[in-house]
Design a protein around this motif. Structure first.
Motif, PDB file in Angstrom:
ATOM      1  N   GLY A  95       0.813  -1.212   0.000  1.00 64.61           N
ATOM      2  CA  GLY A  95       0.000   0.000   0.000  1.00 64.61           C
ATOM      3  C   GLY A  95       0.840   1.253   0.000  1.00 64.61           C
ATOM      4  N   SER A  96       0.144   2.387   0.022  1.00 65.28           N
ATOM      5  CA  SER A  96       0.801   3.661  -0.217  1.00 65.28           C
ATOM      6  C   SER A  96       1.589   4.184   0.981  1.00 65.28           C
ATOM      7  N   GLY A 128      -0.138  -1.576   5.656  1.00 65.67           N
ATOM      8  CA  GLY A 128      -1.166  -0.552   5.502  1.00 65.67           C
ATOM      9  C   GLY A 128      -2.549  -1.156   5.695  1.00 65.67           C
ATOM     10  N   ALA A 129      -3.587  -0.339   5.540  1.00 62.86           N
ATOM     11  CA  ALA A 129      -4.965  -0.836   5.635  1.00 62.86           C
ATOM     12  C   ALA A 129      -5.885   0.095   4.845  1.00 62.86           C
ATOM     13  N   GLY A 168      -6.930  -5.273   1.266  1.00 61.59           N
ATOM     14  CA  GLY A 168      -7.125  -5.924  -0.024  1.00 61.59           C
ATOM     15  C   GLY A 168      -7.529  -4.981  -1.129  1.00 61.59           C
ATOM     16  N   GLY A 169      -7.534  -3.656  -0.814  1.00 63.53           N
ATOM     17  CA  GLY A 169      -7.799  -2.682  -1.872  1.00 63.53           C
ATOM     18  C   GLY A 169      -6.789  -2.801  -3.007  1.00 63.53           C
ATOM     19  N   ALA A 218      -5.421  -5.823  -3.595  1.00 66.29           N
ATOM     20  CA  ALA A 218      -5.493  -7.260  -3.913  1.00 66.29           C
ATOM     21  C   ALA A 218      -4.332  -8.076  -3.324  1.00 66.29           C
ATOM     22  N   CYS A 219      -3.774  -7.606  -2.224  1.00 63.29           N
ATOM     23  CA  CYS A 219      -2.623  -8.299  -1.614  1.00 63.29           C
ATOM     24  C   CYS A 219      -2.992  -9.059  -0.345  1.00 63.29           C
ATOM     25  N   HIS A 220      -4.265  -9.144  -0.007  1.00 59.68           N
ATOM     26  CA  HIS A 220      -4.628  -9.547   1.357  1.00 59.68           C
ATOM     27  C   HIS A 220      -4.336 -11.005   1.699  1.00 59.68           C
ATOM     28  N   GLU A 257      -0.758 -10.858   2.755  1.00 60.83           N
ATOM     29  CA  GLU A 257      -0.724  -9.981   3.937  1.00 60.83           C
ATOM     30  C   GLU A 257      -1.216 -10.716   5.178  1.00 60.83           C
ATOM     31  N   LYS A 291      -8.328   6.674   7.330  1.00 63.83           N
ATOM     32  CA  LYS A 291      -8.631   5.237   7.484  1.00 63.83           C
ATOM     33  C   LYS A 291      -9.134   4.891   8.885  1.00 63.83           C
TER      34      LYS A 291
HETATM   35  O1  LIG Z   1      -4.104  -5.054  -0.858  1.00 63.95           O
HETATM   36  C1  LIG Z   1      -3.637  -4.033  -0.422  1.00 63.95           C
HETATM   37  C2  LIG Z   1      -3.388  -3.775   0.976  1.00 63.95           C
HETATM   38  O2  LIG Z   1      -4.272  -4.379   1.856  1.00 63.95           O
HETATM   39  C3  LIG Z   1      -3.106  -2.333   1.328  1.00 63.95           C
HETATM   40  O3  LIG Z   1      -2.405  -2.351   2.524  1.00 63.95           O
HETATM   41  C4  LIG Z   1      -4.370  -1.512   1.498  1.00 63.95           C
HETATM   42  O4  LIG Z   1      -5.148  -1.615   0.325  1.00 63.95           O
HETATM   43  C5  LIG Z   1      -4.060  -0.036   1.778  1.00 63.95           C
HETATM   44  O5  LIG Z   1      -3.487   0.525   0.667  1.00 63.95           O
HETATM   45  P1  LIG Z   1      -3.302   2.085   0.510  1.00 63.95           P
HETATM   46  O6  LIG Z   1      -2.404   2.517   1.615  1.00 63.95           O
HETATM   47  O7  LIG Z   1      -2.661   2.238  -0.833  1.00 63.95           O
HETATM   48  O8  LIG Z   1      -4.649   2.706   0.590  1.00 63.95           O
END
Ligand SMILES: O=C[C@H](O)[C@H](O)[C@H](O)COP(=O)(O)O
Length: 293
Positions: A71-72, A127-128, A140-141, A143-145, A148, A166
């Motif tokens: 994530g970012s 991240g979340a 999973g936003g 698609a890594c969950h 993770e 968040k």
């Molecule tokens: O599948 C992606 C992960 O769960 C990321 O940790 C989550 O989507 C948060 O990503 P971002 O910080 O880019 O919003």
């Protein structure tokens, strides 16, 4: 360990510049060189403060096996770990949750490992998409969950880093896309039907947005369904997780319940709020040394 001044300087700089020039973007590499890429908005600065504070508190000298999430916010986690210095990092192994974190580890010249070699991890920082009052998360936003969750389970300590957007009471308040569900590709149509019947009439297969026709495919070769559920469901995320996980063809559900030790949220005013597993909420003023908090 890196000097707290590194953090303080950036915070003062970002706040001063943002109050004077709301549209100004901060260059975290060298604040005096504005043209040299990556730039920080208020949200990016919040992510960075959260990541730096979490690394300072949880990635300690004795930790040798470290999980790097997705994530970012995670690039700032790696930035802070690198700043701990080569001496500390030489003896460490870093386990990625997917393609993005693998790239971050390799590009930072850190040693790469995998969870099949290291099924016990000292600490994983991730991240979340959203975190509730009990530290349950939607993930999973990106698609890594699946990976993770394996790294979260493998970790002695699992910590979330994110910006203030968040931080919620109930999951689904700000992250509206639904619960990400990784599924076996051949089972997706039956699973959509089952999810509609379970209570998510809006469940859809996640499609690629650009440069690819068709659904997105995860790092594990699977599809993802996004299943929005109403508030009554989302108030009991563990029950929902159990019900979805029982559906045949589901590989993993992006609800992480009862796993986090703490969640670090960078705030819009440049500080950090920490929500702990035991319900404590701690405010960290990143200007003050740890001993004076
Ligand atoms: O599948 C992606 C992960 O769960 C990321 O940790 C989550 O989507 C948060 O990503 P971002 O910080 O880019 O919003």
């Amino acid at each position: 360990m890196p000097s707290p001044a590194l953090l303080n300087l950036d915070r003062e700089y970002v706040l001063a510049i943002h109050s004077a020039f709301p549209d100004f973007e901060h260059n975290p590499v060298n604040p005096n060189v504005k043209a040299v890429a990556p730039v920080l908005s208020t949200v990016e600065a919040a992510k960075r403060f959260a990541a730096f504070t979490a690394v300072d508190r949880h990635v300690l000298q004795q930790h040798k096996i470290i999980g790097i999430g997705s994530g970012s916010t995670v690039p700032y986690v790696v930035e802070r770990i690198v700043a701990q210095g080569e001496d500390l990092n030489r003896d460490r192994v870093f386990i990625p949750t997917g393609f993005q974190s693998k790239e971050l580890i390799v590009k930072a010249n850190l040693r790469l490992g995998d969870v099949d070699q290291y099924p016990t991890i000292d600490v994983t920082i991730d991240g979340a998409d959203e975190v509730d009052h009990d530290l349950n998360c939607i993930k999973g936003g990106g698609a890594c969950h699946l990976r993770e969750k394996v790294l979260a389970e493998a970790a002695e300590t699992w910590v979330i880093v994110a910006d203030y957007r968040k931080n919620s009471q109930v999951l689904g308040t700000t992250y509206k896309a639904g619960v990400p569900i990784e599924v076996a590709p051949f089972a997706y149509a039956k699973l959509l039907q089952n999810l509609h019947r379970l209570g998510s009439p809006g469940a859809v297969l996640r499609m690629a947005q650009t440069s690819k026709a068709g659904p997105i495919v995860t790092d594990n070769g699977n599809f993802v369904i996004d299943a929005p559920f109403d508030e009554e469901w989302m108030k009991e995320p563990h029950d929902l997780l159990t019900k979805i996980k029982m559906l045949t063809g589901v590989v993993e559900v992006g609800l992480f319940c009862g796993m986090a030790e703490a969640a670090y949220f960078g705030t819009a005013d440049g500080n950090v709020t920490i929500k702990w597993r035991d319900g404590r909420v701690e405010k960290v003023d990143v200007d003050k040394p740890a001993s004076k908090q």
